[in-house]
Design an enzyme around this catalytic site. Sequence first.
Site, short mmCIF file in Angstrom:
data_model
loop_
_atom_site.label_atom_id
_atom_site.label_comp_id
_atom_site.label_asym_id
_atom_site.label_seq_id
_atom_site.Cartn_x
_atom_site.Cartn_y
_atom_site.Cartn_z
CE LYS A 109 19.35 3.82 -9.20
NZ LYS A 109 19.81 5.22 -9.38
N GLY A 158 10.12 11.25 -10.71
CA GLY A 158 11.16 11.55 -9.73
C GLY A 158 12.28 12.30 -10.42
CG LEU A 159 15.77 15.73 -9.83
CD1 LEU A 159 15.28 16.58 -11.02
CD2 LEU A 159 16.34 16.62 -8.74
N GLY A 160 16.00 12.51 -11.48
CA GLY A 160 17.23 11.75 -11.67
C GLY A 160 18.42 12.59 -11.26
N PRO A 201 5.81 8.15 -6.07
CG PRO A 201 6.28 10.23 -5.13
CD PRO A 201 6.59 8.77 -4.97
CG HIS A 247 23.58 1.02 -9.72
ND1 HIS A 247 24.07 2.20 -9.24
CD2 HIS A 247 23.07 1.32 -10.95
CE1 HIS A 247 23.85 3.16 -10.11
NE2 HIS A 247 23.26 2.65 -11.17
N GLY A 297 0.79 -1.23 0.00
CA GLY A 297 0.00 0.00 0.00
C GLY A 297 0.82 1.27 0.00
CE1 TYR A 305 24.08 6.93 -10.95
CE2 TYR A 305 22.19 7.98 -9.93
CZ TYR A 305 22.72 7.03 -10.78
OH TYR A 305 21.86 6.19 -11.46
N1 LIG Z 1 19.97 2.35 -12.78
C1 LIG Z 1 20.83 2.74 -13.68
O1 LIG Z 1 21.78 2.04 -14.07
C2 LIG Z 1 20.66 4.10 -14.28
C3 LIG Z 1 21.31 4.41 -15.49
C4 LIG Z 1 21.09 5.68 -16.05
C5 LIG Z 1 20.28 6.59 -15.38
N2 LIG Z 1 19.70 6.26 -14.18
C6 LIG Z 1 18.84 7.23 -13.45
O2 LIG Z 1 17.90 7.80 -14.37
C7 LIG Z 1 18.05 9.21 -14.40
C8 LIG Z 1 17.68 9.76 -15.76
O3 LIG Z 1 18.46 9.17 -16.79
P1 LIG Z 1 19.60 9.96 -17.58
O4 LIG Z 1 20.19 10.99 -16.68
O5 LIG Z 1 20.47 8.93 -18.19
O6 LIG Z 1 18.85 10.62 -18.81
P2 LIG Z 1 17.54 11.48 -19.11
O7 LIG Z 1 16.84 11.87 -17.87
O8 LIG Z 1 16.83 10.72 -20.16
O9 LIG Z 1 18.19 12.75 -19.80
C9 LIG Z 1 18.96 13.67 -19.06
C10 LIG Z 1 19.54 14.68 -20.04
O10 LIG Z 1 18.49 15.41 -20.70
C11 LIG Z 1 18.61 16.81 -20.40
N3 LIG Z 1 17.24 17.27 -20.16
C12 LIG Z 1 16.51 17.19 -19.02
N4 LIG Z 1 15.27 17.70 -19.19
C13 LIG Z 1 15.21 18.10 -20.48
C14 LIG Z 1 14.18 18.70 -21.25
N5 LIG Z 1 13.00 19.00 -20.72
N6 LIG Z 1 14.46 18.99 -22.55
C15 LIG Z 1 15.67 18.71 -23.09
N7 LIG Z 1 16.68 18.13 -22.40
C16 LIG Z 1 16.46 17.84 -21.11
C17 LIG Z 1 19.50 16.91 -19.19
O11 LIG Z 1 20.24 18.10 -19.19
P3 LIG Z 1 20.06 19.26 -18.07
O12 LIG Z 1 20.44 18.69 -16.74
O13 LIG Z 1 21.01 20.31 -18.53
O14 LIG Z 1 18.62 19.70 -18.12
C18 LIG Z 1 20.42 15.70 -19.39
O15 LIG Z 1 21.46 16.01 -20.30
C19 LIG Z 1 19.52 9.40 -14.01
O16 LIG Z 1 19.82 10.72 -13.67
C20 LIG Z 1 19.63 8.40 -12.89
O17 LIG Z 1 19.04 8.93 -11.70
C21 LIG Z 1 19.85 5.03 -13.65
#
Ligand SMILES: NC(=O)c1ccc[n+]([C@@H]2O[C@H](COP(=O)([O-])OP(=O)(O)OC[C@H]3O[C@@H](n4cnc5c(N)ncnc54)[C@H](OP(=O)(O)O)[C@@H]3O)[C@@H](O)[C@H]2O)c1
Length: 312
Positions: free
Chosen positions: A77, A16-18, A13, A110, A9, A48
């Site tokens: 993670k 979330g903020l990456g 959200p 992770h 339960g 990170y």
């Molecule tokens: N579990 C895993 O192995 C794993 C792997 C990868 C990622 N992750 C998690 O997932 C999160 C998100 O993935 P990600 O960071 O790979 O990629 P994403 O969120 O798909 O893309 C992030 C990129 O897009 C830009 N961006 C953000 N909002 C935007 C918008 N509205 N318009 C245009 N560009 C935009 C960001 O730049 P700015 O910051 O300059 O806006 C950044 O360069 C990560 O931060 C992390 O927390 C987990």
Amino acid sequence: MNTFTFKNGDYVPEIGLGTWLSKPNEVYNAVLAAIKVGYRHFDCAYIYQNETEIGRALRFAIENGLVKREDIFVTSKLWNSDHAPKQVEKAIRKSIFDLQLDYLDLYLIHWPVAFKTGHLYAHSADDLVSPDEFSIEKTWQAMEIIQEKGLAKHIGVSNFNMPKLNRLLTNSRIAPEMLQIELHPYFQQTELIEFCRKNRILVTAYSPLGSHHLIQGKAGLTREAIVKSIAEKHHCTPAQVLLAWGIQRGSIVIPKSVNEKRIRENFNALNVRLDASDFVKLGDLEQNLRISKGLFCVLPGGFYTYEDIWEK
Ligand SMILES: NC(=O)c1ccc[n+]([C@@H]2O[C@H](COP(=O)([O-])OP(=O)(O)OC[C@H]3O[C@@H](n4cnc5c(N)ncnc54)[C@H](OP(=O)(O)O)[C@@H]3O)[C@@H](O)[C@H]2O)c1
């Protein structure tokens, strides 16, 4: 705030903020901006290397009444160098300490890959540990214990495929409750999502914008003509189309941004509602394009191949 629900339960959200690649000096402001916009979910990880700054921002927000602890959902993670069962509790305690919390809402393995303790990165095969020595089942048993101790309310995995999930589902006392995987229109993983739905595992979509920075110039989902035309139709932005697509497919999305305007833009994707024809068009973008290949774990003479990591 729209949410998905765990078996007990509890809520998570749907956006979330990456925080991957959010520089320590940028992530503090990003987290506070996100809280002010309405984000209540933060995706973090030890690797990170910015959890201390995120912790400072969370502490500031809680102490100044911007948000209550129980109203935010924080994930971290377990890194590859902490798969030794005796390391797992130490690792989560380190993240909890750095994030200035008493518990995590979610803790994930992770990657299904083990490095030697103390080796943040593997530079050669000598830095790896065999999947038999620290099997995913053994590491998972330690994850079960940290949940039972109340250090994480929920536990799950990331970058696991069906065979490895099946091993945990078959051999564990507590089933994984979350799978975090790469998901965007170039890489839709429909079969894996369906598998999770059947097994009551929630799914979080990472790189929901196509990890903009990695494929910029090459592909660039936000610059796809189809995405742009759907955005025009709904009077929203391409990024909002991609996030709405992820959420409407039943996954939680965790877009990363350190830019206040884009943080707000991404959050407002919650107001976008795509229709069936949009889904057909976006479905056609499938390219089986995995961006996070895990090649940093594939080393000459090492235990892990690309095929082992992503076994079907
Ligand atoms: N579990 C895993 O192995 C794993 C792997 C990868 C990622 N992750 C998690 O997932 C999160 C998100 O993935 P990600 O960071 O790979 O990629 P994403 O969120 O798909 O893309 C992030 C990129 O897009 C830009 N961006 C953000 N909002 C935007 C918008 N509205 N318009 C245009 N560009 C935009 C960001 O730049 P700015 O910051 O300059 O806006 C950044 O360069 C990560 O931060 C992390 O927390 C987990």
